[in-house]
Enzyme design. Structure first.
Site, PDB file in Angstrom:
ATOM      1  N   GLU A 280       0.661  -1.257  -0.027  1.00 15.47           N
ATOM      2  CA  GLU A 280       0.166   0.126  -0.038  1.00 15.47           C
ATOM      3  C   GLU A 280       0.767   1.143  -0.272  1.00 15.47           C
ATOM      4  OE1 GLU A 280      -1.997  -0.367   3.535  1.00 15.47           O
ATOM      5  OE2 GLU A 280      -3.616  -1.888   3.094  1.00 15.47           O
ATOM      6  N   CYS A 349      -3.304  33.707   8.597  1.00 18.93           N
ATOM      7  CA  CYS A 349      -3.027  34.556   9.780  1.00 18.93           C
ATOM      8  C   CYS A 349      -2.889  33.645  10.972  1.00 18.93           C
ATOM      9  CB  CYS A 349      -4.348  35.424   9.975  1.00 18.93           C
ATOM     10  SG  CYS A 349      -4.505  36.761   8.861  1.00 18.93           S
ATOM     11  N   GLU A 350      -1.697  32.977  10.916  1.00 18.98           N
ATOM     12  CA  GLU A 350      -1.243  32.012  12.155  1.00 18.98           C
ATOM     13  C   GLU A 350       0.328  32.065  12.109  1.00 18.98           C
ATOM     14  OE1 GLU A 350      -2.880  29.708  13.981  1.00 18.98           O
ATOM     15  OE2 GLU A 350      -4.687  29.778  12.893  1.00 18.98           O
ATOM     16  N   TYR A 378       0.677  13.972   0.512  1.00 14.60           N
ATOM     17  CA  TYR A 378       0.191  14.829   1.604  1.00 14.60           C
ATOM     18  C   TYR A 378       0.344  16.437   1.647  1.00 14.60           C
ATOM     19  CZ  TYR A 378       0.419   9.958   3.205  1.00 14.60           C
ATOM     20  OH  TYR A 378       0.104   8.653   3.052  1.00 14.60           O
TER      21      TYR A 378
END
Ligand SMILES: *Cc1c(COP(=O)(O)O)cnc(C)c1O
Length: 420
Positions: A280, A349-350, A378
């Protein structure tokens, strides 16, 4: 560019399979995911060839990159799919309906409707992760009068060195059923109406770069297969899971050699086992094939720190924020400028919205393009709408031809499901 990447420079311009990356950014806009289809195909075939002596199916882990175009390409090479939701099942149905019989359904929280859809689709195997799930699956199978072929995902209690968020094979993790209890649970499963034990499954985590933990866990699984056969069960499938890693930095990386080593270790442990092996892989097939191309919006200096602010943010590629993941960041057009140290950050905004801290690279200026490498796995599959930002477009380059495989979202798409 080394380390197994399909991106490289022709003179001073970044290209992928002969296609100019800056030209793609001009045509399709930024942020833009660009994938080298030929490399994805090559990696899948690398695995298929390495395991040629062993009956097997490569089941691509859809969650790594769920692009329909990539799935279709892999389906065309004979791959099956490892899915973790009803949504991913629907992707298989749309991209490669003929591969529904080669689908493995993993995940700790399958819902009844997802089980129903998978039963009706005639998938190859349910990887069951708890006894409670087994009971729900048996009930659904009975209601639909379709037999569910199952494997228990066993937790082999093997330690694999990787980031704690992507390690899964220890008894302290939420995944699987302890291997010591598996035989007893199989015994119960074998008596359940609608359930047919057909395999044993394991998946110990992601981004694992040594073969020993894979070999050790498959060895334990093989022993269990033999015990279960001794108990009279017809166990045919051995699912060795995914998790095969790549190099994100600039360490030497020869994917073919790694695959050969991996195959040799598994084949040794499986020698004479008479099973159909399932693999997988997710990351190994797609990570290095992809780059996120972004344009610099602004640069600024705050105190001692220089910031490069790009039009891509953590909503487009969250791996650095989520896993402290490293991505190489390279200019799309090389300049002769001096090297400087900067934080490469997004517009969200972080403070957690960064791609790199204190990265040393040639000065880049507003309006110029950079590429975040190894972003094929990902990346887009974890993209979100945070800060009400639309998701990027995706381009697949195959045989030297670039094709838009997902258009950039519009503001209309962004609000499509909402009710005022
Ligand atoms: C995520 C996952 C994979 C793929 O992992 P990679 O690290 O991308 O190879 C395979 N199997 C299962 C069950 C998974 O959860």
């Amino acid at each position: 560019m080394s380390a197994g990447r399909p991106f490289g420079y022709e003179k001073d311009r970044l290209t992928v399979a002969g296609v100019d990356v800056a030209a793609l950014a001009d045509e399709f806009g930024t942020p833009l995911y660009v994938y080298a289809g030929d490399q994805i195909a090559e990696r899948a075939q690398m695995l298929q060839k390495a395991f040629a002596a062993q009956e097997h199916t490569v089941c691509y882990a859809v969650k790594a990159n769920s692009s329909l175009a990539i799935m279709k390409m892999l389906g065309g090479l004979g791959c099956g799919f490892d899915i973790v939701s009803g949504g991913e099942l629907e992707r298989v149905r749309r991209a490669v309906p003929e591969a529904l019989g080669k689908v493995v359904f993993s995940g700790v929280g399958k819902q009844a409707w997802e089980m129903d859809a998978a039963l009706k689709a005639g998938i190859m195997l349910f990887n069951v992760e708890s006894e409670a799930e087994l009971e729900v699956l048996a009930a659904r199978a009975q209601a639909l009068r379709i037999t569910a072929k199952i494997a228990l995902r066993v937790n082999p209690d093997v330690f694999a060195e990787t980031h704690p968020y992507i390690s899964t094979g220890l008894s302290e993790h939420k995944f699987g059923i302890a291997i010591a209890r598996a035989r007893e649970v199989y015994g119960r499963a074998a008596k359940m109406q609608g359930i047919e034990p057909a395999g044993v499954s394991v998946h110990i985590g992601s981004q694992i770069r040594s073969v020993e933990p894979f070999a050790e866990s498959v060895k334990r699984v093989r022993a269990l297969v033999e015990e279960l056969r001794g108990d009279g069960m017809d166990i045919r499938l051995l699912d060795a899971g995914g998790g095969f890693g790549v190099e994100y930095g600039n360490a030497a990386f020869d994917p073919a050699a790694r695959v050969a080593e991996y195959a040799a270790a598994l084949l040794k442990v499986l020698d004479g086992a008479k099973v159909h092996l399932l693999l997988e892989p997710g990351r190994f097939l797609v990570a290095q094939a992809g780059a996120l191309v972004t344009r610099v919006l602004y640069t600024k200096v705050n105190g001692k720190k220089k910031f490069v602010i790009t039009d891509a943010g953590m909503n487009d590629l969250i791996r650095p924020s989520l896993y402290q993941a490293h991505h190489e960041i390279v200019p799309v057009v090389v300049s002769e400028r001096e090297t400087e140290v900067a934080d490469i950050v997004g517009p969200v905004c972080e403070s957690g919205d960064f791609f790199a801290h204190d990265r040393s690279m040639a000065e880049v200026r507003a309006g110029e393009l950079v590429a975040l490498l190894d972003a094929g796995a990902y990346g887009m599959s974890l993209a979100s709408h945070y800060n009400s930002r639309v998701k990027p477009a995706e381009v697949l380059v195959s045989g030297g031809v670039a094709r838009l495989v997902r258009r950039r979202e519009t503001l209309e798409d962004l609000m499509a499901g909402e009710i005022l």
